[in-house]
Design a protein around this motif. Structure first.
Motif, PDB file in Angstrom:
ATOM      1  N   TYR A   5       6.037  -7.524   0.609  1.00  0.00           N
ATOM      2  CA  TYR A   5       6.132  -7.248  -0.916  1.00  0.00           C
ATOM      3  C   TYR A   5       7.382  -7.475  -1.588  1.00  0.00           C
ATOM      4  O   TYR A   5       7.511  -6.786  -0.279  1.00  0.00           O
ATOM      5  CB  TYR A   5       5.026  -6.217  -0.480  1.00  0.00           C
ATOM      6  CG  TYR A   5       3.332  -6.401  -1.302  1.00  0.00           C
ATOM      7  CD1 TYR A   5       2.702  -7.017  -1.811  1.00  0.00           C
ATOM      8  CD2 TYR A   5       2.639  -7.127   0.545  1.00  0.00           C
ATOM      9  CE1 TYR A   5       1.615  -6.528  -1.708  1.00  0.00           C
ATOM     10  CE2 TYR A   5       1.327  -7.249   0.613  1.00  0.00           C
ATOM     11  CZ  TYR A   5       0.379  -7.278  -0.780  1.00  0.00           C
ATOM     12  OH  TYR A   5      -1.021  -7.741  -0.413  1.00  0.00           O
TER      13      TYR A   5
ATOM     14  N   CYS B 145       4.524   3.982  -4.925  1.00  0.00           N
ATOM     15  CA  CYS B 145       4.305   3.184  -3.870  1.00  0.00           C
ATOM     16  C   CYS B 145       4.835   3.745  -2.345  1.00  0.00           C
ATOM     17  O   CYS B 145       3.932   3.373  -1.251  1.00  0.00           O
ATOM     18  CB  CYS B 145       4.952   1.867  -3.583  1.00  0.00           C
ATOM     19  SG  CYS B 145       7.249   2.008  -4.816  1.00  0.00           S
TER      20      CYS B 145
ATOM     21  N   GLU C  72       1.976   6.049  -0.869  1.00  0.00           N
ATOM     22  CA  GLU C  72       1.420   5.277  -0.373  1.00  0.00           C
ATOM     23  C   GLU C  72       1.294   4.383   0.523  1.00  0.00           C
ATOM     24  O   GLU C  72       1.085   4.235   2.092  1.00  0.00           O
ATOM     25  CB  GLU C  72       0.401   4.989  -1.186  1.00  0.00           C
ATOM     26  CG  GLU C  72      -0.975   3.603  -1.598  1.00  0.00           C
ATOM     27  CD  GLU C  72      -2.117   5.327  -1.301  1.00  0.00           C
ATOM     28  OE1 GLU C  72      -3.119   4.900  -0.785  1.00  0.00           O
ATOM     29  OE2 GLU C  72      -1.773   6.340  -2.131  1.00  0.00           O
ATOM     30  N   CYS C  73       2.622   4.122   1.005  1.00  0.00           N
ATOM     31  CA  CYS C  73       3.101   3.164   1.818  1.00  0.00           C
ATOM     32  C   CYS C  73       3.013   3.716   3.455  1.00  0.00           C
ATOM     33  O   CYS C  73       3.602   4.892   4.136  1.00  0.00           O
ATOM     34  CB  CYS C  73       4.759   2.809   2.059  1.00  0.00           C
ATOM     35  SG  CYS C  73       4.852   1.451   2.991  1.00  0.00           S
ATOM     36  N   PRO C  74       1.944   3.132   4.440  1.00  0.00           N
ATOM     37  CA  PRO C  74       1.952   3.806   5.708  1.00  0.00           C
ATOM     38  C   PRO C  74       2.863   3.361   6.497  1.00  0.00           C
ATOM     39  O   PRO C  74       3.048   4.243   8.270  1.00  0.00           O
ATOM     40  CB  PRO C  74       0.658   3.274   6.539  1.00  0.00           C
ATOM     41  CG  PRO C  74       0.442   1.758   5.288  1.00  0.00           C
ATOM     42  CD  PRO C  74       0.958   2.332   4.251  1.00  0.00           C
TER      43      PRO C  74
ATOM     44  N   CYS D 232       7.567  -4.706   6.046  1.00  0.00           N
ATOM     45  CA  CYS D 232       6.267  -4.458   5.364  1.00  0.00           C
ATOM     46  C   CYS D 232       5.628  -4.955   6.621  1.00  0.00           C
ATOM     47  O   CYS D 232       5.657  -6.434   7.244  1.00  0.00           O
ATOM     48  CB  CYS D 232       7.098  -5.258   4.060  1.00  0.00           C
ATOM     49  SG  CYS D 232       5.091  -5.693   2.842  1.00  0.00           S
TER      50      CYS D 232
ATOM     51  N   CYS E 266       0.114  -5.068   4.215  1.00  0.00           N
ATOM     52  CA  CYS E 266      -0.974  -3.682   3.966  1.00  0.00           C
ATOM     53  C   CYS E 266      -1.141  -4.094   2.320  1.00  0.00           C
ATOM     54  O   CYS E 266      -2.297  -4.237   1.815  1.00  0.00           O
ATOM     55  CB  CYS E 266      -1.353  -2.817   4.307  1.00  0.00           C
ATOM     56  SG  CYS E 266      -0.102  -1.461   3.446  1.00  0.00           S
ATOM     57  N   GLY E 267      -0.818  -4.409   1.639  1.00  0.00           N
ATOM     58  CA  GLY E 267      -1.019  -4.388   0.294  1.00  0.00           C
ATOM     59  C   GLY E 267      -0.974  -2.488  -0.516  1.00  0.00           C
ATOM     60  O   GLY E 267      -1.746  -2.879  -1.757  1.00  0.00           O
ATOM     61  N   ALA E 268      -0.820  -1.314   0.494  1.00  0.00           N
ATOM     62  CA  ALA E 268      -0.579  -0.349   0.152  1.00  0.00           C
ATOM     63  C   ALA E 268      -0.429  -0.495  -0.970  1.00  0.00           C
ATOM     64  O   ALA E 268      -0.961   0.521  -2.500  1.00  0.00           O
ATOM     65  CB  ALA E 268      -1.236   0.071   1.187  1.00  0.00           C
ATOM     66  N   CYS E 269       0.120  -0.222  -1.477  1.00  0.00           N
ATOM     67  CA  CYS E 269       1.898  -0.432  -2.496  1.00  0.00           C
ATOM     68  C   CYS E 269       1.466  -0.730  -4.162  1.00  0.00           C
ATOM     69  O   CYS E 269       1.432  -0.335  -5.027  1.00  0.00           O
ATOM     70  CB  CYS E 269       2.931  -0.982  -1.778  1.00  0.00           C
ATOM     71  SG  CYS E 269       3.190  -2.080  -1.629  1.00  0.00           S
ATOM     72  N   GLU E 270       0.802  -1.972  -3.729  1.00  0.00           N
ATOM     73  CA  GLU E 270       0.498  -2.776  -4.937  1.00  0.00           C
ATOM     74  C   GLU E 270      -0.192  -1.736  -5.766  1.00  0.00           C
ATOM     75  O   GLU E 270      -0.398  -2.350  -7.009  1.00  0.00           O
ATOM     76  CB  GLU E 270       0.060  -4.390  -5.193  1.00  0.00           C
ATOM     77  CG  GLU E 270      -0.381  -4.922  -5.847  1.00  0.00           C
ATOM     78  CD  GLU E 270      -0.479  -6.401  -5.748  1.00  0.00           C
ATOM     79  OE1 GLU E 270      -0.100  -6.935  -6.450  1.00  0.00           O
ATOM     80  OE2 GLU E 270      -1.944  -6.737  -4.342  1.00  0.00           O
TER      81      GLU E 270
ATOM     82  N   VAL F 200      -1.209   0.498  -6.693  1.00  0.00           N
ATOM     83  CA  VAL F 200      -0.538   2.289  -7.188  1.00  0.00           C
ATOM     84  C   VAL F 200       0.418   2.280  -8.139  1.00  0.00           C
ATOM     85  O   VAL F 200       0.653   2.808  -8.801  1.00  0.00           O
ATOM     86  CB  VAL F 200      -0.750   3.202  -6.239  1.00  0.00           C
ATOM     87  CG1 VAL F 200      -1.499   3.436  -4.961  1.00  0.00           C
ATOM     88  CG2 VAL F 200       0.470   3.265  -5.047  1.00  0.00           C
TER      89      VAL F 200
END
Length: 108
Positions: free
Chosen positions: A3, A17, A20-22, A40, A43-47, A49
């Protein structure tokens, strides 16, 4: 692929973000946030939020933000792979692209 955090983040740095980033791969520069391309895990978790929609998958970065893909990688040229943003803390620098942008590109 990874990302990318692009132009809408410059001078905003909301940090939703980061929370949220694991894998702790979103690093803070002076004026922008950066995703470490080697840390990275896509996972896309950041996008979803990001309140300014600055985060895109590398292949989906709009052409007008295209230089920000290289900018994210350039930020880490001198840092290498620190293995996590939290331990490093904020970096008092930015990529050459962001350093060259006019001040307050995206005033809050």
């Amino acid at each position: 692929m990874a990302y990318v955090i692009a132009l809408p983040c410059v001078d905003v740095k909301d940090r939703s973000c980061v929370d949220e980033c694991p894998v702790d791969c979103i690093y803070e520069g002076r004026r922008a946030l950066y995703v470490h391309p080697d840390e990275c895990v896509d996972c896309g978790a950041c996008e979803p939020v990001c309140p300014v929609e600055a985060i895109r998958f590398e292949g989906d970065v709009p052409a007008e933000w295209g230089d920000h893909t290289a900018s994210n990688a350039d930020f880490f040229a001198g840092l290498g792979s620190p293995g996590g943003a939290a331990a490093l803390g904020a970096v008092d620098d930015d990529s050459p692209l962001v350093r060259g942008l006019a001040k307050e590109v995206n005033p809050v």
